[in-house]
Design a protein around this motif. Sequence first.
Motif, PDB file in Angstrom:
ATOM      1  N   GLU A   7       0.829  -1.202   0.000  1.00  0.00           N
ATOM      2  CA  GLU A   7       0.000   0.000   0.000  1.00  0.00           C
ATOM      3  C   GLU A   7       0.867   1.258   0.000  1.00  0.00           C
ATOM      4  OE1 GLU A   7      -3.380  -0.296   2.991  1.00  0.00           O
ATOM      5  OE2 GLU A   7      -2.041  -1.907   3.677  1.00  0.00           O
ATOM      6  N   THR A   8       0.325   2.321  -0.582  1.00  0.00           N
ATOM      7  CA  THR A   8       0.916   3.644  -0.477  1.00  0.00           C
ATOM      8  C   THR A   8       0.034   4.480   0.439  1.00  0.00           C
ATOM      9  OG1 THR A   8       1.686   3.462  -2.763  1.00  0.00           O
ATOM     10  CG2 THR A   8       1.804   5.630  -1.749  1.00  0.00           C
ATOM     11  N   LEU A   9       0.632   5.080   1.460  1.00  0.00           N
ATOM     12  CA  LEU A   9      -0.102   5.862   2.444  1.00  0.00           C
ATOM     13  C   LEU A   9       0.305   7.327   2.347  1.00  0.00           C
ATOM     14  CD1 LEU A   9       0.417   3.500   5.527  1.00  0.00           C
ATOM     15  CD2 LEU A   9      -1.414   3.408   3.824  1.00  0.00           C
ATOM     16  N   PHE A  10      -0.682   8.219   2.444  1.00  0.00           N
ATOM     17  CA  PHE A  10      -0.431   9.659   2.378  1.00  0.00           C
ATOM     18  C   PHE A  10      -0.909  10.325   3.667  1.00  0.00           C
ATOM     19  CE2 PHE A  10      -0.932   8.372  -2.015  1.00  0.00           C
ATOM     20  CZ  PHE A  10       0.006   9.125  -2.707  1.00  0.00           C
ATOM     21  N   CYS A  11      -0.238  11.419   4.037  1.00  0.00           N
ATOM     22  CA  CYS A  11      -0.819  12.326   5.026  1.00  0.00           C
ATOM     23  C   CYS A  11      -0.421  13.752   4.669  1.00  0.00           C
ATOM     24  CB  CYS A  11      -0.401  11.978   6.452  1.00  0.00           C
ATOM     25  SG  CYS A  11       1.338  12.204   6.827  1.00  0.00           S
ATOM     26  N   ASP A  12      -1.233  14.705   5.113  1.00  0.00           N
ATOM     27  CA  ASP A  12      -1.018  16.114   4.814  1.00  0.00           C
ATOM     28  C   ASP A  12      -0.090  16.710   5.873  1.00  0.00           C
ATOM     29  OD1 ASP A  12      -1.160  18.875   4.486  1.00  0.00           O
ATOM     30  OD2 ASP A  12      -3.198  18.787   3.719  1.00  0.00           O
ATOM     31  N   ALA A  13       1.129  17.051   5.470  1.00  0.00           N
ATOM     32  CA  ALA A  13       2.123  17.588   6.405  1.00  0.00           C
ATOM     33  C   ALA A  13       2.270  19.091   6.265  1.00  0.00           C
ATOM     34  CB  ALA A  13       3.465  16.898   6.200  1.00  0.00           C
ATOM     35  N   GLY A  14       1.177  19.773   5.983  1.00  0.00           N
ATOM     36  CA  GLY A  14       1.160  21.237   5.976  1.00  0.00           C
ATOM     37  C   GLY A  14       1.402  21.843   4.627  1.00  0.00           C
ATOM     38  N   ARG A 353       4.287  15.990  14.265  1.00  0.00           N
ATOM     39  CA  ARG A 353       5.254  15.084  13.638  1.00  0.00           C
ATOM     40  C   ARG A 353       5.694  13.963  14.591  1.00  0.00           C
ATOM     41  NH1 ARG A 353      11.171  17.163  11.690  1.00  0.00           N
ATOM     42  NH2 ARG A 353      11.095  17.956  13.825  1.00  0.00           N
ATOM     43  N   GLU A 354       5.918  14.287  15.855  1.00  0.00           N
ATOM     44  CA  GLU A 354       6.372  13.290  16.820  1.00  0.00           C
ATOM     45  C   GLU A 354       5.318  12.220  17.075  1.00  0.00           C
ATOM     46  OE1 GLU A 354       7.183  16.459  16.965  1.00  0.00           O
ATOM     47  OE2 GLU A 354       9.354  16.161  16.801  1.00  0.00           O
ATOM     48  N   GLU A 355       4.047  12.561  16.869  1.00  0.00           N
ATOM     49  CA  GLU A 355       2.979  11.599  17.122  1.00  0.00           C
ATOM     50  C   GLU A 355       2.834  10.576  15.996  1.00  0.00           C
ATOM     51  OE1 GLU A 355      -0.589  13.824  17.786  1.00  0.00           O
ATOM     52  OE2 GLU A 355       0.443  15.342  18.985  1.00  0.00           O
ATOM     53  N   LEU A 356       3.416  10.872  14.839  1.00  0.00           N
ATOM     54  CA  LEU A 356       3.247  10.008  13.668  1.00  0.00           C
ATOM     55  C   LEU A 356       4.088   8.745  13.741  1.00  0.00           C
ATOM     56  CD1 LEU A 356       1.926   9.771  10.831  1.00  0.00           C
ATOM     57  CD2 LEU A 356       3.922  11.004   9.929  1.00  0.00           C
ATOM     58  N   ILE A 357       5.017   8.676  14.669  1.00  0.00           N
ATOM     59  CA  ILE A 357       5.951   7.560  14.733  1.00  0.00           C
ATOM     60  C   ILE A 357       6.044   7.054  16.170  1.00  0.00           C
ATOM     61  CG2 ILE A 357       8.023   8.963  15.135  1.00  0.00           C
ATOM     62  CD1 ILE A 357       9.377   7.192  12.950  1.00  0.00           C
ATOM     63  N   THR A 358       6.304   5.763  16.313  1.00  0.00           N
ATOM     64  CA  THR A 358       6.268   5.162  17.645  1.00  0.00           C
ATOM     65  C   THR A 358       7.521   5.434  18.475  1.00  0.00           C
ATOM     66  OG1 THR A 358       7.115   3.075  16.736  1.00  0.00           O
ATOM     67  CG2 THR A 358       4.714   3.340  16.888  1.00  0.00           C
ATOM     68  N   ALA A 359       8.605   5.879  17.833  1.00  0.00           N
ATOM     69  CA  ALA A 359       9.823   6.237  18.572  1.00  0.00           C
ATOM     70  C   ALA A 359      10.513   7.379  17.838  1.00  0.00           C
ATOM     71  CB  ALA A 359      10.763   5.034  18.708  1.00  0.00           C
ATOM     72  N   ASP A 379       7.786   2.333  14.077  1.00  0.00           N
ATOM     73  CA  ASP A 379       6.736   2.123  13.078  1.00  0.00           C
ATOM     74  C   ASP A 379       5.889   3.382  12.955  1.00  0.00           C
ATOM     75  OD1 ASP A 379       7.361  -0.537  12.456  1.00  0.00           O
ATOM     76  OD2 ASP A 379       6.182  -1.280  14.164  1.00  0.00           O
ATOM     77  N   LEU A 380       5.113   3.449  11.885  1.00  0.00           N
ATOM     78  CA  LEU A 380       4.165   4.536  11.732  1.00  0.00           C
ATOM     79  C   LEU A 380       2.985   4.343  12.669  1.00  0.00           C
ATOM     80  CD1 LEU A 380       3.848   5.061   7.864  1.00  0.00           C
ATOM     81  CD2 LEU A 380       5.006   6.540   9.503  1.00  0.00           C
ATOM     82  N   ASN A 381       2.456   5.439  13.177  1.00  0.00           N
ATOM     83  CA  ASN A 381       1.187   5.435  13.890  1.00  0.00           C
ATOM     84  C   ASN A 381       0.114   5.760  12.857  1.00  0.00           C
ATOM     85  OD1 ASN A 381      -1.125   6.038  15.408  1.00  0.00           O
ATOM     86  ND2 ASN A 381       0.087   6.804  17.139  1.00  0.00           N
ATOM     87  N   GLU A 382      -0.527   4.748  12.335  1.00  0.00           N
ATOM     88  CA  GLU A 382      -1.456   4.949  11.219  1.00  0.00           C
ATOM     89  C   GLU A 382      -2.718   5.692  11.638  1.00  0.00           C
ATOM     90  OE1 GLU A 382      -2.083   1.757   8.455  1.00  0.00           O
ATOM     91  OE2 GLU A 382      -0.201   0.779   9.036  1.00  0.00           O
ATOM     92  N   VAL A 384      -2.723   8.337  13.590  1.00  0.00           N
ATOM     93  CA  VAL A 384      -2.349   9.738  13.428  1.00  0.00           C
ATOM     94  C   VAL A 384      -2.284  10.091  11.946  1.00  0.00           C
ATOM     95  CG1 VAL A 384      -0.507  11.433  13.796  1.00  0.00           C
ATOM     96  CG2 VAL A 384      -1.115   9.815  15.617  1.00  0.00           C
ATOM     97  N   LEU A 385      -1.745   9.202  11.144  1.00  0.00           N
ATOM     98  CA  LEU A 385      -1.677   9.436   9.702  1.00  0.00           C
ATOM     99  C   LEU A 385      -3.076   9.679   9.128  1.00  0.00           C
ATOM    100  CD1 LEU A 385       0.543   7.710   7.118  1.00  0.00           C
ATOM    101  CD2 LEU A 385      -1.915   7.617   6.764  1.00  0.00           C
ATOM    102  N   ARG A 386      -4.022   8.831   9.500  1.00  0.00           N
ATOM    103  CA  ARG A 386      -5.385   8.979   8.976  1.00  0.00           C
ATOM    104  C   ARG A 386      -6.067  10.243   9.476  1.00  0.00           C
ATOM    105  NH1 ARG A 386      -5.126   3.284   9.611  1.00  0.00           N
ATOM    106  NH2 ARG A 386      -5.899   3.430  11.759  1.00  0.00           N
ATOM    107  N   ALA A 387      -5.586  10.775  10.595  1.00  0.00           N
ATOM    108  CA  ALA A 387      -6.171  12.012  11.131  1.00  0.00           C
ATOM    109  C   ALA A 387      -5.757  13.240  10.331  1.00  0.00           C
ATOM    110  CB  ALA A 387      -5.771  12.184  12.599  1.00  0.00           C
ATOM    111  N   HIS A 388      -4.788  13.066   9.421  1.00  0.00           N
ATOM    112  CA  HIS A 388      -4.309  14.173   8.594  1.00  0.00           C
ATOM    113  C   HIS A 388      -4.337  13.743   7.122  1.00  0.00           C
ATOM    114  CE1 HIS A 388      -2.909  16.416  12.132  1.00  0.00           C
ATOM    115  NE2 HIS A 388      -2.573  15.234  12.604  1.00  0.00           N
ATOM    116  N   PRO A 389      -5.548  13.588   6.569  1.00  0.00           N
ATOM    117  CA  PRO A 389      -5.653  13.039   5.209  1.00  0.00           C
ATOM    118  C   PRO A 389      -5.107  13.989   4.154  1.00  0.00           C
ATOM    119  CG  PRO A 389      -7.783  13.864   5.950  1.00  0.00           C
ATOM    120  CD  PRO A 389      -6.852  13.932   7.145  1.00  0.00           C
ATOM    121  N   TRP A 390      -4.614  13.407   3.084  1.00  0.00           N
ATOM    122  CA  TRP A 390      -4.159  14.176   1.923  1.00  0.00           C
ATOM    123  C   TRP A 390      -4.743  13.542   0.661  1.00  0.00           C
ATOM    124  CZ3 TRP A 390      -1.693  13.320  -2.675  1.00  0.00           C
ATOM    125  CH2 TRP A 390      -1.251  14.456  -3.367  1.00  0.00           C
TER     126      TRP A 390
END
Length: 408
Positions: A7-14, A353-359, A379-382, A384-390
């Motif tokens: 899968e390809t995952l997107f999020c809106d990073a501003g 940004r810090e919330e998007l990743i587990t470490a 790993d990614l926190n998916e 959080v990723l889904r909370a910022h759709p792109w």
Amino acid sequence: MKITNVETLFCDAGWRPWIFIKITTDKGLIGYSEITDSNGSPRAIAGCIDDLKPLLLNQDPRPYEKIYWDLYRATRQSPGGIVQKALGGIENALLDLKAKDLGVPVYELFGGPVREKIRTYWSHCGTTRVRAAHHANVKPVRTLGDVAELGREVVEKGYTAFKTNMLVLDPDNPHVFMQGFRRDQGSVDQNIPPKLIDHVVSVIGTFRDAVGPNVDIMLDLNFNFKPEGCIQMAKALEPFNLFWLEVDCYDPDALKTIRNATTIPICSGENLYTARQYRPFLEKQAMSVVMVDIPWNGLAQSKKIADLAEIHEMNVAPHNYYSHLATLIGAHFCAIVPNLRIFEVDVDDVPWREELITAVPQIQDGYLHLPTAPGWGADLNEEVLRAHPWPNPSGSGVVKPLVATHER
């Protein structure tokens, strides 16, 4: 172990999307990588990955080198560019999977680390605060006084080096000069507009006064000028003892002309792919420092580029202007190459940004300490990723961030 989904995952990073690959297996292990591309082709990368997906399903993900070259054979009529970014991202996700399966960090697949901590530099220092301060929730840079304040902040936070872009602090239109990418700036001929050198010299001089003589300063010229313009800018900046001047150029002879014309070291290569493209630049000693994009080339292929650079007595520096996952991927590269110069990290970014990743990568006193957990170390926190759709339903979609705010 077999691959069950890609899968390809997107999020809106501003001001741009962050783009990730997720490879799932029947063993329950997931491999992640990042392939962010903010210059107009995120959907093209996703489309390429969809095209390659049938070649990956039901394959054992662990022989990553075999899979890379099978995918290369399937795409060899379209080398580089979008295809290579897709291949590099797939390779990195496979490396994450194999290391997790073995219970070791990725760098252990390449003989283990040659260093435990990595010197970093603050990238896009001032750039983000001119063009996207509201996205990063930081004070905007609008005056030379703001530049001086930011320089002092660099020192206070423990960084010993930073990189900026060409900041134009026009009271009516503060901006980052990027005519090489933007249609609404400068011109296609890549000439230097009147007074631009004066703007840049004022900013770099202010930074130098603020940070003192012991902090290294880098300036990125990107694709903005022909060699003539790069040389003009370099000559004006020689008094400030720059760590390097970064120049993007696809012609090794033209780049060597720039290098030979200035006392400032020249860094280049972030837009080159695989050892094949780097080879003529290295053979001609066209650059002082070799920049390598690890997400776009893939870690294993990037290691081959670094080995080639080492043969030519040159050091490498990862290109890294992405999320924390890419920073961790780049840290593993830094861990395994003997010829490292310094590592790029962005300090100003979206607050979540810090919330998007587990470490989160651990940086203290300007040095990044190696992760020790299996795979990339996080790993990614998916969720959080889904909370910022792109594209963002509120309007932050394709056209505005990709055309108007691209930075490298």
